[in-house]
Design a protein around this motif. Structure first.
Motif, short mmCIF file in Angstrom:
data_model
loop_
_atom_site.label_atom_id
_atom_site.label_comp_id
_atom_site.label_asym_id
_atom_site.label_seq_id
_atom_site.Cartn_x
_atom_site.Cartn_y
_atom_site.Cartn_z
N ALA A 1 -100.01 -75.40 41.44
CA ALA A 1 -100.93 -76.31 42.12
C ALA A 1 -102.39 -75.90 41.91
CB ALA A 1 -100.62 -76.36 43.62
N THR B 1 -96.16 -71.62 42.49
CA THR B 1 -96.61 -72.98 42.23
C THR B 1 -97.66 -72.98 41.13
OG1 THR B 1 -97.51 -74.98 43.26
CG2 THR B 1 -98.45 -72.90 43.97
N LEU C 1 -104.75 -74.90 47.22
CA LEU C 1 -103.93 -74.23 48.21
C LEU C 1 -104.66 -74.28 49.54
CD1 LEU C 1 -102.98 -70.95 46.30
CD2 LEU C 1 -101.76 -73.11 46.31
N ASP D 1 -99.18 -75.37 49.30
CA ASP D 1 -99.85 -76.05 48.21
C ASP D 1 -100.21 -77.47 48.64
OD1 ASP D 1 -97.51 -77.57 48.03
OD2 ASP D 1 -96.92 -76.78 46.07
N GLU D 2 -100.75 -78.26 47.72
CA GLU D 2 -101.22 -79.60 48.06
C GLU D 2 -100.09 -80.55 48.44
OE1 GLU D 2 -101.61 -79.95 43.28
OE2 GLU D 2 -103.33 -79.58 44.53
#
Length: 146
Positions: A95, A93, A98, A120-121
């Motif tokens: 992102a 990812t 985390l 992840d978000e």
């Protein structure tokens, strides 16, 4: 502190983590702590947290899992060292945030077994880990069960 009076235990866990320098990384924070279960967040801002493609480095994921494992151990009143660490990176990812969730599956006298997952978000599963930890020391004032 008794297990019946569990309201103050998360504060004790947080204090014990600070004392043991488990929260030295300013980007790391404890979101939730229960007996043998934690959720911690990691905000990524440093360029070195990402590889040349812009994805989060696997070493960052490992660092987050290790922190979750150590904090889970503290939540049951012990300091522990990793004996075995098996991690599967499921997805990469880009992102900026985390989080890891960790739960103890076995809370023994000499060993702990823990499962951890990193998301992840967007709540996308990024990694899973199964780990065995060796109990090194007990932490005064934090009960093994609460």
């Amino acid at each position: 502190m008794s297990a019946e009076n569990a309201e103050g235990i998360p504060f004790l866990v947080h204090s014990a983590c600070l004392e043991r320098r488990l929260l030295d990384d300013a980007a790391l924070s404890i979101e939730q702590v229960n007996c043998g279960r934690v959720r911690i967040n990691l905000s990524l801002k440093d360029v070195s947290d990402f590889d040349h493609r812009g994805f989060v480095c696997s070493s960052v994921v490992y660092r987050l899992i290790e922190a979750a494992l150590q904090i889970s151990a503290v939540s049951v009143g012990v300091e522990a060292e990793t004996l075995n660490f098996c991690c599967n990176i499921v997805k990469y990812t880009a992102a900026q945030k985390l989080y890891a969730v960790c739960k103890l599956c076995h809370n023994g006298r000499m060993t702990l077994v823990a499962e951890a997952e990193v998301y992840d978000e967007k709540n996308t599963l990024l990694a899973t880990a199964l780990t065995t930890l060796f109990v090194v020391e007990t932490i005064k004032d934090i009960p093994r069960k609460w």
